[in-house]
Design a protein around this motif. Structure first.
Motif, PDB file in Angstrom:
ATOM      1  N   TYR A  34       0.825  -1.204   0.000  1.00  0.00           N
ATOM      2  CA  TYR A  34       0.000   0.000   0.000  1.00  0.00           C
ATOM      3  C   TYR A  34       0.859   1.253   0.000  1.00  0.00           C
ATOM      4  CZ  TYR A  34      -3.512  -3.425   1.379  1.00  0.00           C
ATOM      5  OH  TYR A  34      -4.330  -4.519   1.415  1.00  0.00           O
ATOM      6  N   TRP A  35       0.245   2.337  -0.501  1.00  0.00           N
ATOM      7  CA  TRP A  35       0.894   3.651  -0.582  1.00  0.00           C
ATOM      8  C   TRP A  35      -0.051   4.704  -0.018  1.00  0.00           C
ATOM      9  CZ3 TRP A  35       4.818   6.924  -1.447  1.00  0.00           C
ATOM     10  CH2 TRP A  35       4.554   8.206  -1.918  1.00  0.00           C
ATOM     11  N   LEU A  36       0.461   5.575   0.837  1.00  0.00           N
ATOM     12  CA  LEU A  36      -0.329   6.683   1.370  1.00  0.00           C
ATOM     13  C   LEU A  36      -0.381   7.782   0.315  1.00  0.00           C
ATOM     14  CD1 LEU A  36      -1.811   7.987   3.818  1.00  0.00           C
ATOM     15  CD2 LEU A  36       0.408   8.953   4.470  1.00  0.00           C
ATOM     16  N   VAL A  37      -1.554   8.049  -0.234  1.00  0.00           N
ATOM     17  CA  VAL A  37      -1.704   9.007  -1.327  1.00  0.00           C
ATOM     18  C   VAL A  37      -1.228  10.389  -0.882  1.00  0.00           C
ATOM     19  CG1 VAL A  37      -3.340  10.143  -2.864  1.00  0.00           C
ATOM     20  CG2 VAL A  37      -3.599   7.703  -2.340  1.00  0.00           C
ATOM     21  N   ASP A  38      -0.358  10.990  -1.706  1.00  0.00           N
ATOM     22  CA  ASP A  38       0.178  12.325  -1.447  1.00  0.00           C
ATOM     23  C   ASP A  38      -0.186  13.201  -2.643  1.00  0.00           C
ATOM     24  OD1 ASP A  38       1.636  14.637  -1.049  1.00  0.00           O
ATOM     25  OD2 ASP A  38       3.451  13.618  -0.379  1.00  0.00           O
ATOM     26  N   GLU A  39      -1.325  13.888  -2.549  1.00  0.00           N
ATOM     27  CA  GLU A  39      -1.817  14.677  -3.678  1.00  0.00           C
ATOM     28  C   GLU A  39      -0.924  15.867  -3.987  1.00  0.00           C
ATOM     29  OE1 GLU A  39      -5.837  15.726  -2.900  1.00  0.00           O
ATOM     30  OE2 GLU A  39      -6.605  13.673  -3.132  1.00  0.00           O
ATOM     31  N   GLU A  40      -0.212  16.367  -2.993  1.00  0.00           N
ATOM     32  CA  GLU A  40       0.633  17.543  -3.200  1.00  0.00           C
ATOM     33  C   GLU A  40       1.932  17.186  -3.923  1.00  0.00           C
ATOM     34  OE1 GLU A  40       2.907  21.082  -0.639  1.00  0.00           O
ATOM     35  OE2 GLU A  40       1.522  19.689   0.350  1.00  0.00           O
ATOM     36  N   ASN A  41       2.600  16.133  -3.477  1.00  0.00           N
ATOM     37  CA  ASN A  41       3.919  15.793  -4.022  1.00  0.00           C
ATOM     38  C   ASN A  41       3.897  14.621  -4.988  1.00  0.00           C
ATOM     39  OD1 ASN A  41       5.344  17.758  -2.377  1.00  0.00           O
ATOM     40  ND2 ASN A  41       4.896  16.406  -0.645  1.00  0.00           N
ATOM     41  N   GLY A  42       2.832  13.825  -4.951  1.00  0.00           N
ATOM     42  CA  GLY A  42       2.767  12.669  -5.823  1.00  0.00           C
ATOM     43  C   GLY A  42       3.722  11.563  -5.387  1.00  0.00           C
ATOM     44  N   LYS A  43       3.925  10.613  -6.278  1.00  0.00           N
ATOM     45  CA  LYS A  43       4.794   9.489  -5.973  1.00  0.00           C
ATOM     46  C   LYS A  43       6.255   9.842  -6.248  1.00  0.00           C
ATOM     47  CE  LYS A  43       1.718   5.546  -6.300  1.00  0.00           C
ATOM     48  NZ  LYS A  43       1.537   4.190  -6.860  1.00  0.00           N
ATOM     49  N   PRO A  44       7.173   9.064  -5.675  1.00  0.00           N
ATOM     50  CA  PRO A  44       8.601   9.355  -5.878  1.00  0.00           C
ATOM     51  C   PRO A  44       9.049   9.076  -7.302  1.00  0.00           C
ATOM     52  CG  PRO A  44       8.319   7.294  -4.681  1.00  0.00           C
ATOM     53  CD  PRO A  44       6.971   7.925  -4.755  1.00  0.00           C
ATOM     54  N   GLU A  45      10.213   9.596  -7.657  1.00  0.00           N
ATOM     55  CA  GLU A  45      10.813   9.320  -8.954  1.00  0.00           C
ATOM     56  C   GLU A  45      11.041   7.815  -9.098  1.00  0.00           C
ATOM     57  OE1 GLU A  45      14.672  10.829 -11.591  1.00  0.00           O
ATOM     58  OE2 GLU A  45      14.663  11.048  -9.408  1.00  0.00           O
ATOM     59  N   ASN A  46      10.791   7.304 -10.292  1.00  0.00           N
ATOM     60  CA  ASN A  46      10.971   5.879 -10.583  1.00  0.00           C
ATOM     61  C   ASN A  46      10.111   4.993  -9.672  1.00  0.00           C
ATOM     62  OD1 ASN A  46      12.961   6.334 -12.620  1.00  0.00           O
ATOM     63  ND2 ASN A  46      14.505   6.606 -11.033  1.00  0.00           N
ATOM     64  N   TYR A  47       8.926   5.481  -9.323  1.00  0.00           N
ATOM     65  CA  TYR A  47       8.074   4.741  -8.389  1.00  0.00           C
ATOM     66  C   TYR A  47       7.669   3.371  -8.935  1.00  0.00           C
ATOM     67  CZ  TYR A  47       3.790   5.676 -11.053  1.00  0.00           C
ATOM     68  OH  TYR A  47       2.829   5.714 -12.026  1.00  0.00           O
ATOM     69  N   ARG A  48       7.520   3.262 -10.262  1.00  0.00           N
ATOM     70  CA  ARG A  48       7.121   1.962 -10.805  1.00  0.00           C
ATOM     71  C   ARG A  48       8.208   0.912 -10.558  1.00  0.00           C
ATOM     72  NH1 ARG A  48       4.531   2.031 -16.613  1.00  0.00           N
ATOM     73  NH2 ARG A  48       6.683   2.403 -17.224  1.00  0.00           N
ATOM     74  N   MET A  49       9.465   1.322 -10.697  1.00  0.00           N
ATOM     75  CA  MET A  49      10.574   0.407 -10.416  1.00  0.00           C
ATOM     76  C   MET A  49      10.610   0.041  -8.942  1.00  0.00           C
ATOM     77  SD  MET A  49      13.557   2.161 -12.741  1.00  0.00           S
ATOM     78  CE  MET A  49      13.228   2.679 -14.435  1.00  0.00           C
ATOM     79  N   ILE A  50      10.408   1.034  -8.092  1.00  0.00           N
ATOM     80  CA  ILE A  50      10.404   0.805  -6.645  1.00  0.00           C
ATOM     81  C   ILE A  50       9.299  -0.171  -6.272  1.00  0.00           C
ATOM     82  CG2 ILE A  50       9.992   1.899  -4.400  1.00  0.00           C
ATOM     83  CD1 ILE A  50      11.300   4.452  -5.605  1.00  0.00           C
ATOM     84  N   GLU A  51       8.109   0.049  -6.796  1.00  0.00           N
ATOM     85  CA  GLU A  51       6.966  -0.786  -6.443  1.00  0.00           C
ATOM     86  C   GLU A  51       7.133  -2.209  -6.971  1.00  0.00           C
ATOM     87  OE1 GLU A  51       3.460   1.319  -7.652  1.00  0.00           O
ATOM     88  OE2 GLU A  51       3.750   2.915  -6.171  1.00  0.00           O
TER      89      GLU A  51
END
Length: 204
Positions: free
Chosen positions: A52-69
Motif C-alpha cells: 500500500y501507498w499513502l496518497v500524497d496529492e501535493e507531491n505525488g509518488k517518488p521518482e521511478n516509483y514503478r521500479m520501486i513498487e
C-alpha cells in the motif's frame, strides 16, 4: 474509523516514507477492514496484493516509483532492457510497460497498477551485472547499461525497432570504452553474433 486510529495509520505510513505492506500493518494492529476503508476513501492506494501507498496529492509518488513498487512486490525482480536503459539515461521517455527480469523458477505474481513485461532468466544469467540502488522508499534492482542494451537487442521484437534504434544510437554516442564491455557481455551470454549484426545495421 476513530480519529486516533486514523492518525496512527497516517503516522505509520509516513514513517515508512509512504509505503507499507500488509505484514507491517498487521503488526501495528491495523485491520484489513480499516485498510479497505482508507482505500475506498482514496486515502491509501493498493499498489499490489499486500502492498500500500499513502496518497500524497501535493507531491505525488517518488521518482521511478514503478521500479520501486515492482521491486517491493517481488524483491527478487530486476529492472531490465528498455526500462533499465531509461533508468541509465539512454532514453528520455519511460517505456509504457515496465520491463522486469525474474528467474524461470520464480512464480511470484506481479500484478501492479501499470503494465509489466516479464522476462525469465536462467540462474547463470540472472545475477550478472546487477546493481542495487537504495532510495528512501526502497531498493531498486537494475541491470547495468551494457547488459541492458544487449537485452534490448535480444527482446527487439517486444521493444520495437524505433525504440531499439534510439537506444543503440544513444549508447554509441557515449564513451567508446563501453562498446568493449557490451561485446564482452554479449559473447558471455552467447548472443555476440546477433548483437554485432544489429550494431552494424545501425552504424550503416
Amino acid at each position: 474509523m476513530l480519529l486516533n486510529t486514523y492518525q496512527k495509520v497516517l503516522d505509520l505510513f509516513q514513517s515508512g516514507n509512504g509505503y507499507r505492506n500488509a505484514s507491517e500493518l498487521k503488526d501495528a494492529k491495523i485491520t484489513t477492514v480499516q485498510i479497505k476503508e482508507l482505500v475506498n476513501k482514496g486515502i491509501v492506494e493498493r499498489v499490489s496484493h499486500g502492498h500500500y501507498w499513502l496518497v500524497d496529492e501535493e507531491n505525488g509518488k517518488p521518482e521511478n516509483y514503478r521500479m520501486i513498487e515492482a521491486c517491493k512486490v517481488n524483491p527478487r525482480a530486476v529492472i531490465c532492457a528498455d526500462s533499465a536503459c531509461y533508468y541509465h539515461g539512454l532514453i528520455d521517455k519511460e517505456p509504457e510497460r515496465l520491463s522486469v527480469a525474474t528467474l524461470k523458477t520464480d512464480r511470484s505474481r506481479m500484478q501492479l497498477n501499470f503494465p509489466v513485461s516479464r522476462h525469465y532468466y536462467s540462474d547463470l544469467a540472472f545475477e550478472q551485472d546487477m546493481k542495487v540502488i537504495e532510495t528512501p522508499y526502497g531498493s531498486i534492482r537494475v541491470y547495468d547499461v551494457e547488459r541492458s542494451v544487449c537485452d534490448c537487442i535480444r527482446f527487439r521484437n517486444d521493444i520495437g525497432a524505433d525504440m531499439l534504434n534510439l537506444i543503440i544510437n544513444n549508447f554509441l554516442e557515449r564513451d567508446s570504452n563501453q562498446m568493449d564491455r557490451l561485446l564482452s557481455y554479449a559473447d558471455a551470454m552467447r548472443v555476440g553474433k546477433i548483437v554485432r549484426i544489429q550494431l552494424k545495421q545501425i552504424e550503416e
